[in-house]
Design a protein around this motif. Structure first.
Motif, PDB file in Angstrom:
ATOM      1  N   PRO A 119       0.799  -1.233   0.000  1.00  0.00           N
ATOM      2  CA  PRO A 119       0.000   0.000   0.000  1.00  0.00           C
ATOM      3  C   PRO A 119       0.834   1.287   0.000  1.00  0.00           C
ATOM      4  O   PRO A 119       0.306   2.345  -0.324  1.00  0.00           O
ATOM      5  N   VAL A 120       2.118   1.230   0.393  1.00  0.00           N
ATOM      6  CA  VAL A 120       2.923   2.458   0.479  1.00  0.00           C
ATOM      7  C   VAL A 120       3.918   2.577  -0.660  1.00  0.00           C
ATOM      8  O   VAL A 120       4.586   3.615  -0.787  1.00  0.00           O
ATOM      9  N   LEU A 121       4.028   1.554  -1.495  1.00  0.00           N
ATOM     10  CA  LEU A 121       5.023   1.585  -2.568  1.00  0.00           C
ATOM     11  C   LEU A 121       4.690   2.626  -3.623  1.00  0.00           C
ATOM     12  O   LEU A 121       5.556   3.404  -4.040  1.00  0.00           O
ATOM     13  N   ARG A 122       3.440   2.671  -4.055  1.00  0.00           N
ATOM     14  CA  ARG A 122       3.088   3.592  -5.137  1.00  0.00           C
ATOM     15  C   ARG A 122       3.152   5.058  -4.702  1.00  0.00           C
ATOM     16  O   ARG A 122       3.712   5.885  -5.436  1.00  0.00           O
ATOM     17  N   PRO A 123       2.612   5.456  -3.544  1.00  0.00           N
ATOM     18  CA  PRO A 123       2.701   6.880  -3.180  1.00  0.00           C
ATOM     19  C   PRO A 123       4.117   7.351  -2.867  1.00  0.00           C
ATOM     20  O   PRO A 123       4.448   8.512  -3.093  1.00  0.00           O
ATOM     21  N   LEU A 124       4.974   6.468  -2.332  1.00  0.00           N
ATOM     22  CA  LEU A 124       6.323   6.880  -1.958  1.00  0.00           C
ATOM     23  C   LEU A 124       7.340   6.667  -3.071  1.00  0.00           C
ATOM     24  O   LEU A 124       8.269   7.455  -3.232  1.00  0.00           O
ATOM     25  N   GLY A 125       7.187   5.588  -3.826  1.00  0.00           N
ATOM     26  CA  GLY A 125       8.185   5.247  -4.823  1.00  0.00           C
ATOM     27  C   GLY A 125       9.282   4.387  -4.217  1.00  0.00           C
ATOM     28  O   GLY A 125       9.488   4.389  -2.992  1.00  0.00           O
ATOM     29  N   PRO A 126      10.015   3.629  -5.035  1.00  0.00           N
ATOM     30  CA  PRO A 126      11.016   2.684  -4.523  1.00  0.00           C
ATOM     31  C   PRO A 126      12.134   3.337  -3.712  1.00  0.00           C
ATOM     32  O   PRO A 126      12.518   2.830  -2.652  1.00  0.00           O
ATOM     33  N   ALA A 127      12.677   4.452  -4.187  1.00  0.00           N
ATOM     34  CA  ALA A 127      13.811   5.070  -3.505  1.00  0.00           C
ATOM     35  C   ALA A 127      13.413   5.633  -2.142  1.00  0.00           C
ATOM     36  O   ALA A 127      14.100   5.404  -1.134  1.00  0.00           O
ATOM     37  N   LEU A 128      12.313   6.377  -2.093  1.00  0.00           N
ATOM     38  CA  LEU A 128      11.883   6.969  -0.823  1.00  0.00           C
ATOM     39  C   LEU A 128      11.426   5.888   0.147  1.00  0.00           C
ATOM     40  O   LEU A 128      11.702   5.968   1.354  1.00  0.00           O
ATOM     41  N   LEU A 129      10.740   4.871  -0.342  1.00  0.00           N
ATOM     42  CA  LEU A 129      10.334   3.768   0.529  1.00  0.00           C
ATOM     43  C   LEU A 129      11.560   3.077   1.116  1.00  0.00           C
ATOM     44  O   LEU A 129      11.603   2.784   2.322  1.00  0.00           O
ATOM     45  N   SER A 130      12.575   2.828   0.294  1.00  0.00           N
ATOM     46  CA  SER A 130      13.797   2.179   0.777  1.00  0.00           C
ATOM     47  C   SER A 130      14.480   3.031   1.835  1.00  0.00           C
ATOM     48  O   SER A 130      14.914   2.524   2.876  1.00  0.00           O
ATOM     49  N   ALA A 131      14.584   4.341   1.584  1.00  0.00           N
ATOM     50  CA  ALA A 131      15.224   5.229   2.548  1.00  0.00           C
ATOM     51  C   ALA A 131      14.433   5.293   3.855  1.00  0.00           C
ATOM     52  O   ALA A 131      15.017   5.293   4.955  1.00  0.00           O
ATOM     53  N   ALA A 132      13.107   5.338   3.749  1.00  0.00           N
ATOM     54  CA  ALA A 132      12.271   5.438   4.950  1.00  0.00           C
ATOM     55  C   ALA A 132      12.391   4.193   5.824  1.00  0.00           C
ATOM     56  O   ALA A 132      12.596   4.289   7.041  1.00  0.00           O
ATOM     57  N   ALA A 152      25.447  -2.595   3.144  1.00  0.00           N
ATOM     58  CA  ALA A 152      24.729  -1.323   3.095  1.00  0.00           C
ATOM     59  C   ALA A 152      24.619  -0.783   1.676  1.00  0.00           C
ATOM     60  O   ALA A 152      23.521  -0.450   1.198  1.00  0.00           O
ATOM     61  N   ALA A 153      25.752  -0.705   0.977  1.00  0.00           N
ATOM     62  CA  ALA A 153      25.777  -0.024  -0.318  1.00  0.00           C
ATOM     63  C   ALA A 153      25.203  -0.879  -1.446  1.00  0.00           C
ATOM     64  O   ALA A 153      24.494  -0.373  -2.313  1.00  0.00           O
ATOM     65  N   VAL A 154      25.503  -2.173  -1.432  1.00  0.00           N
ATOM     66  CA  VAL A 154      25.106  -3.021  -2.556  1.00  0.00           C
ATOM     67  C   VAL A 154      23.795  -3.746  -2.269  1.00  0.00           C
ATOM     68  O   VAL A 154      22.798  -3.582  -2.982  1.00  0.00           O
ATOM     69  N   VAL A 155      23.786  -4.562  -1.194  1.00  0.00           N
ATOM     70  CA  VAL A 155      22.610  -5.386  -0.920  1.00  0.00           C
ATOM     71  C   VAL A 155      21.411  -4.535  -0.532  1.00  0.00           C
ATOM     72  O   VAL A 155      20.280  -4.799  -0.966  1.00  0.00           O
ATOM     73  N   THR A 156      21.635  -3.493   0.292  1.00  0.00           N
ATOM     74  CA  THR A 156      20.505  -2.701   0.782  1.00  0.00           C
ATOM     75  C   THR A 156      20.130  -1.581  -0.187  1.00  0.00           C
ATOM     76  O   THR A 156      18.982  -1.507  -0.646  1.00  0.00           O
ATOM     77  N   VAL A 157      21.064  -0.698  -0.518  1.00  0.00           N
ATOM     78  CA  VAL A 157      20.723   0.439  -1.380  1.00  0.00           C
ATOM     79  C   VAL A 157      20.323  -0.040  -2.781  1.00  0.00           C
ATOM     80  O   VAL A 157      19.199   0.198  -3.246  1.00  0.00           O
ATOM     81  N   ILE A 158      21.220  -0.736  -3.451  1.00  0.00           N
ATOM     82  CA  ILE A 158      20.916  -1.187  -4.814  1.00  0.00           C
ATOM     83  C   ILE A 158      19.840  -2.266  -4.802  1.00  0.00           C
ATOM     84  O   ILE A 158      18.884  -2.227  -5.586  1.00  0.00           O
ATOM     85  N   GLY A 159      19.987  -3.232  -3.887  1.00  0.00           N
ATOM     86  CA  GLY A 159      19.039  -4.341  -3.832  1.00  0.00           C
ATOM     87  C   GLY A 159      17.625  -3.903  -3.506  1.00  0.00           C
ATOM     88  O   GLY A 159      16.667  -4.327  -4.170  1.00  0.00           O
ATOM     89  N   PHE A 160      17.460  -3.040  -2.501  1.00  0.00           N
ATOM     90  CA  PHE A 160      16.124  -2.603  -2.105  1.00  0.00           C
ATOM     91  C   PHE A 160      15.454  -1.789  -3.207  1.00  0.00           C
ATOM     92  O   PHE A 160      14.268  -1.982  -3.507  1.00  0.00           O
ATOM     93  N   VAL A 161      16.195  -0.847  -3.797  1.00  0.00           N
ATOM     94  CA  VAL A 161      15.607  -0.009  -4.839  1.00  0.00           C
ATOM     95  C   VAL A 161      15.209  -0.862  -6.046  1.00  0.00           C
ATOM     96  O   VAL A 161      14.122  -0.692  -6.620  1.00  0.00           O
ATOM     97  N   CYS A 162      16.076  -1.795  -6.428  1.00  0.00           N
ATOM     98  CA  CYS A 162      15.737  -2.683  -7.547  1.00  0.00           C
ATOM     99  C   CYS A 162      14.533  -3.562  -7.211  1.00  0.00           C
ATOM    100  O   CYS A 162      13.648  -3.772  -8.051  1.00  0.00           O
TER     101      CYS A 162
END
Length: 338
Positions: free
Chosen positions: A174-187, A224-234
Motif C-alpha cells: 500500500p505504500v510503494l506507489r505513493p512513496l516510490g522505490p527510492a523513498l520507501l527504501s530510505a524510509a 549497506a551499499a550493494v545489498v541494501t541500497v541497490i538491492g532494495f531499490v531494484c
C-alpha cells in the motif's frame, strides 16, 4: 514481454541475486553484535540513499513525505520491524539450533504465501498460474538447499523468518506507489536503524556497538551499499511494475545465487542437486512471470500477421483483439485477478 514487465522481472531477479551472493558477507559478520551491525548497515544505507532522493524527487520530496499519514507510518514501522530487523533476527536465532538450510527452506515457501495472501487482501482470487509457479520455486529452493538438522526451536524461528520474508513484500504494497522505490527504501532503512539501536540497547546495553575490524567493515559496507541500497531499490522497482505476487517468485533465486557463489568463496560445492533445484526455480519463475505465455502469444500473432505469405490474406479491417483482450492481459501480468 512488454518493456515494463520485462524490466520489472529483471530488477527483481537482480535484487534477489545480490541477496543470495551476500551470504559470504554474512559469515564474516558472525562475531559482530547483531543489533549493532543492523544499525550500521541500515543507517549507512539511509545516508547513501539521500543523493538519490534529491536527484529523483527534488522539490517534490516534501510533497511525498506529506503523504505519510499515521497509518502509513505505522505500516513502515511494521515493515522495518518484521521484514528487516525481525527477519534477520529470526534467521540468526534459527541457526543457533538448526542448520542454515532449515530457515532457507521455510523462506523458500514465501512465494506460495504471498501468492495467496496478496490477492485475498485485495478481494480477488489467487492466480492458479502464480500458485503453480510458486510451488515449483519452493520445490526448487528445497532441492538446492536440502534439509538439515533442527529442533522445535529452530522450526519455530524458521517460521518467524518466513513471516518476515512475507511481510517484507506484503506490508510494502500500500505504500510503494505513493512513496516510490527510492523513498520507501530510505524510509524503512531509517526506521530499521532506529529499531536496531533500541533493540541493541535493550539486549546488549553499551556493548551493542563496537569498532568493526577491517573485514567486518568491508562486509558492512557491502551489505549497506550493494545489498541494501541497490538491492532494495531494484526490488521495490520491480515489485511496483510486476506486482508482489510475481516479484516474490524471484526470491527462489536467493538460494540458487548462494549455491552458485559458494564454491567461489570456498564455503560449499555446486552439484547435481543444486543444478536440478536451479532448473525448477527457473521453470517456476518463467511460468509465473508470464514469459512462456507471452512467447506463445507472440508466436500466434506472428502467424496471423504473416498469413499472406501462407496464402491466407489478412482482412483489411482486421486488427488486434478488442480493447478488453489486451487490457486484461496487462492486468494479469501486473498481478491482477487470476
Amino acid at each position: 514481454m512488454n518493456a515494463t514487465p520485462l524490466r520489472g522481472a529483471l530488477l527483481a531477479a537482480f535484487a534477489c541475486t545480490l541477496v543470495g551472493a551476500s551470504f559470504t558477507a554474512n559469515s564474516v559478520l558472525g562475531a559482530y553484535p547483531y543489533a549493532g551491525g543492523q544499525a550500521l548497515r541500515y543507517g549507512l544505507a539511509a545516508l547513501l540513499l539521500l543523493p538519490l532522493l534529491r536527484s529523483r524527487h527534488g522539490s517534490g520530496l516534501r510533497a511525498r513525505l506529506r503523504t505519510l499519514t499515521w497509518p502509513r507510518r505505522v505500516r513502515l514501522a511494521a515493515l522495518a520491524g518484521i521484514g528487516m530487523v525481525g527477519f534477520n533476527l529470526a534467521v540468526l536465532a534459527a541457526e543457533r539450533s538448526a542448520e542454515p538450510a532449515v530457515p532457507g527452506v521455510f523462506v523458500g515457501c514465501a512465494p506460495i504465501v504471498v501468492g495467496v495472501l496478496v490477492p485475498t487482501l485485495e478481494g480477488r482470487r489467487p492466480s492458479r498460474t502464480v500458485l503453480y509457479a510458486a510451488g515449483l520455486v519452493a520445490a526448487g529452493a528445497f532441492t538446492v538447499q536440502g534439509w538439515g538438522r533442527t529442533d522445535l526451536s529452530g522450526i519455530l524461528f524458521s517460521v518467524g523468518a518466513l513471516a518476515g520474508e512475507v511481510g517484507f513484500a506484503v506490508l510494502a504494497v500500500p505504500v510503494l506507489r505513493p512513496l516510490g522505490p527510492a523513498l520507501l527504501s530510505a524510509a524503512v532503512c531509517t526506521v530499521a536503524a532506529v529499531e536496531s539501536v533500541l533493540l541493541g540497547v535493550l539486549l546488549d546495553g553499551q556493548r551493542f556497538l563496537r569498532v568493526p575490524t577491517g573485514h567486518e567493515a568491508l562486509a558492512l559496507l557491502w551489505q549497506a551499499a550493494v545489498v541494501t541500497v541497490i538491492g532494495f531499490v531494484c526490488w521495490y522497482s520491480g515489485m511496483r511494475q510486476i506486482g508482489a505476487e510475481r516479484a516474490t517468485l524471484f526470491s527462489g533465486l536467493i538460494p540458487v545465487s548462494a549455491a552458485l557463489t559458494a564454491p567461489l568463496a570456498g564455503t560449499g560445492t555446486y552439484g547435481v542437486g543444486q543444478g536440478a533445484g536451479s532448473l525448477l526455480v527457473g521453470a517456476g519463475v518463467a511460468l509465473g512471470s508470464g514469459v512462456l505465455a507471452r512467447r506463445r502469444r507472440a508466436e500466434g500473432n506472428a502467424t496471423v500477421t504473416g498469413g499472406v505469405r501462407g496464402g491466407h490474406a489478412t482482412p483489411p479491417f482486421a486488427g488486434p483483439p478488442a480493447n478488453g483482450g489486451a487490457t486484461r492481459h496487462d492486468r494479469l501480468t501486473r498481478g491482477g485477478a487470476g
